[in-house]
Design an enzyme around this catalytic site. Structure first.
Site, short mmCIF file in Angstrom:
data_model
loop_
_atom_site.label_atom_id
_atom_site.label_comp_id
_atom_site.label_asym_id
_atom_site.label_seq_id
_atom_site.Cartn_x
_atom_site.Cartn_y
_atom_site.Cartn_z
N SER A 1 36.65 -12.95 -42.22
CA SER A 1 37.09 -11.74 -41.51
C SER A 1 36.13 -10.62 -41.85
O SER A 1 35.57 -10.57 -42.95
CB SER A 1 38.50 -11.34 -41.97
N TYR B 1 44.57 -9.67 -48.59
CA TYR B 1 43.96 -10.36 -47.44
C TYR B 1 42.44 -10.23 -47.47
O TYR B 1 41.71 -11.22 -47.34
CB TYR B 1 44.51 -9.77 -46.14
P1 NAP Z 1 47.61 -16.23 -35.41
O1 NAP Z 1 47.55 -15.86 -33.97
O2 NAP Z 1 48.69 -15.66 -36.26
O3 NAP Z 1 47.61 -17.82 -35.52
C1 NAP Z 1 47.66 -18.39 -36.79
C2 NAP Z 1 47.59 -19.89 -36.67
O4 NAP Z 1 47.57 -20.41 -38.00
C3 NAP Z 1 48.81 -20.49 -36.00
O5 NAP Z 1 48.41 -21.66 -35.33
C4 NAP Z 1 49.72 -20.82 -37.18
O6 NAP Z 1 50.64 -21.87 -36.92
C5 NAP Z 1 48.69 -21.26 -38.19
N1 NAP Z 1 49.14 -21.14 -39.58
C6 NAP Z 1 49.53 -20.04 -40.25
N2 NAP Z 1 49.87 -20.35 -41.52
C7 NAP Z 1 49.69 -21.70 -41.63
C8 NAP Z 1 49.88 -22.64 -42.66
N3 NAP Z 1 50.34 -22.27 -43.89
N4 NAP Z 1 49.62 -23.93 -42.41
C9 NAP Z 1 49.18 -24.33 -41.18
N5 NAP Z 1 48.98 -23.50 -40.17
C10 NAP Z 1 49.24 -22.20 -40.38
O7 NAP Z 1 46.25 -15.82 -36.15
P2 NAP Z 1 44.77 -15.59 -35.57
O8 NAP Z 1 44.59 -14.16 -35.32
O9 NAP Z 1 44.48 -16.59 -34.53
O10 NAP Z 1 43.93 -15.90 -36.90
C11 NAP Z 1 43.23 -17.12 -37.10
C12 NAP Z 1 42.26 -16.90 -38.24
O11 NAP Z 1 41.36 -15.84 -37.92
C13 NAP Z 1 42.92 -16.52 -39.58
O12 NAP Z 1 42.25 -17.14 -40.65
C14 NAP Z 1 42.71 -15.02 -39.64
O13 NAP Z 1 42.71 -14.54 -40.97
C15 NAP Z 1 41.35 -14.89 -38.98
N6 NAP Z 1 41.08 -13.56 -38.47
C16 NAP Z 1 41.84 -13.02 -37.47
C17 NAP Z 1 41.56 -11.73 -37.04
C18 NAP Z 1 42.36 -11.07 -35.97
O14 NAP Z 1 42.20 -9.82 -35.79
N7 NAP Z 1 43.20 -11.75 -35.23
C19 NAP Z 1 40.52 -10.99 -37.62
C20 NAP Z 1 39.78 -11.59 -38.63
C21 NAP Z 1 40.06 -12.87 -39.05
P3 NAP Z 1 52.21 -21.57 -36.60
O15 NAP Z 1 52.27 -20.90 -35.26
O16 NAP Z 1 52.87 -22.90 -36.62
O17 NAP Z 1 52.70 -20.64 -37.69
#
Ligand code: NAP
Length: 252
Positions: free
Chosen positions: A147, A161
């Site tokens: 991130s 985080y």
């Molecule tokens: P999201 O929309 O909340 O989706 C999270 C995904 O991870 C879902 O498929 C969820 O499954 C799964 N997950 C969460 N906890 C888990 C666990 N303990 N075991 C297995 N699966 C798990 O998040 P996102 O924004 O797509 O983020 C994806 C990645 O990008 C993360 O690592 C996040 O830190 C990183 N990121 C995101 C952003 C942003 O602004 N969105 C920015 C920087 C980095 P369920 O639906 O079953 O819970």
């Protein structure tokens, strides 16, 4: 078991958000997908349908990335179904409740680090063993999801985080030195503010509307804009890209 001629990617947290967008982007480029989720089975089923519509096969496995045993099972199920592994997208992650460092506690920190850091380590370990050219694998690639928070410190009261993602940056650089003899490339992507449900824990659409205009490009990003970069790093077009931390953050 089907031994596919198509490459196979494991995408942790591939059921929603950025992970789902990566699954669809890779399927369009000819990959089959094994994705993990933990709680939202309906979202996982929808992603499987989207991968199939994009021309790929998909397996959805309920596997908590905070559990070593679930991680073993995810890779065992992947090998049983597809018979090979070509890339790991270490994507699953959580923000955790905002909390001041003055109120740090064991349970809160452990929950975030178990999923974001330990989960990524154990998945990389399983994937490296399967892909290693020294152990009968064909080599492959790992893309870790960091991130922009790793370098700018993240939102207020979210040191847990930002620090977990700082660990992912260091982990990526370390693996980029360790894994080439096994035929494995390693990179990380550092998204900025991306419009997904991960932000529900600290304000959701209100937060995105407030912070979006402060990004140099003037808006939050979309999951698909991250996914295209991840897909590039996972596949052969990036064959000489290695040990990089790629910002996809609109300049933030
Ligand atoms: P999201 O929309 O909340 O989706 C999270 C995904 O991870 C879902 O498929 C969820 O499954 C799964 N997950 C969460 N906890 C888990 C666990 N303990 N075991 C297995 N699966 C798990 O998040 P996102 O924004 O797509 O983020 C994806 C990645 O990008 C993360 O690592 C996040 O830190 C990183 N990121 C995101 C952003 C942003 O602004 N969105 C920015 C920087 C980095 P369920 O639906 O079953 O819970």
């Amino acid at each position: 078991m089907t031994t596919s001629k198509r490459p196979i990617a494991v995408i942790t947290g591939g059921s929603r958000g950025i992970g789902r967008a990566v699954a669809v982007a890779l399927a369009r480029q000819g990959w089959d997908i094994s994705l993990s989720y933990v709680s939202d089975a309906a979202a996982a089923v929808e992603t499987v349908a989207q991968v199939q519509a994009a021309g790929g096969q998909a397996l959805a496995v309920r596997a908590d990335m905070a559990s070593r045993e679930d991680i073993r099972q995810l890779f065992a199920d992947t090998m049983k179904t597809f018979g090979q592994l070509d890339a790991l997208i270490n994507n699953a992650g959580v923000v955790g409740q905002p909390r001041s460092i003055l109120d740090a506690d064991d349970e809160h920190l452990t929950a975030v680090f178990r999923t974001n850091v330990l989960g990524s380590f154990f998945c990389a370990s399983e994937a490296a063993r399967l892909m290693s050219t020294q152990r009968g694998g064909k080599g492959g690639s790992i893309v870790n999801m960091s991130s922009a928070a790793a370098r700018h410190g993240g939102m207020p009261q979210e040191a847990h985080y930002a620090a977990s993602k700082g660990a992912i940056d260091s982990f990526t650089l370390a693996l980029s030195k360790e894994l080439p003899p096994h035929g494995i490339r390693v990179n990380a992507v550092r998204p900025g503010l991306i419009n997904t449900q991960i932000h529900d824990i600290h304000g959701g659409q209100d937060l995105i509307s407030k912070v979006g205009p402060t990004v140099p490009l003037g808006r939050a990003g979309q999951a698909e804009e991250v996914a295209e970069v991840v897909a590039f790093l996972a596949g052969p077009l990036s064959s000489y890209v290695h040990g990089t931390l790629v910002d996809v953050s609109g300049g933030r």
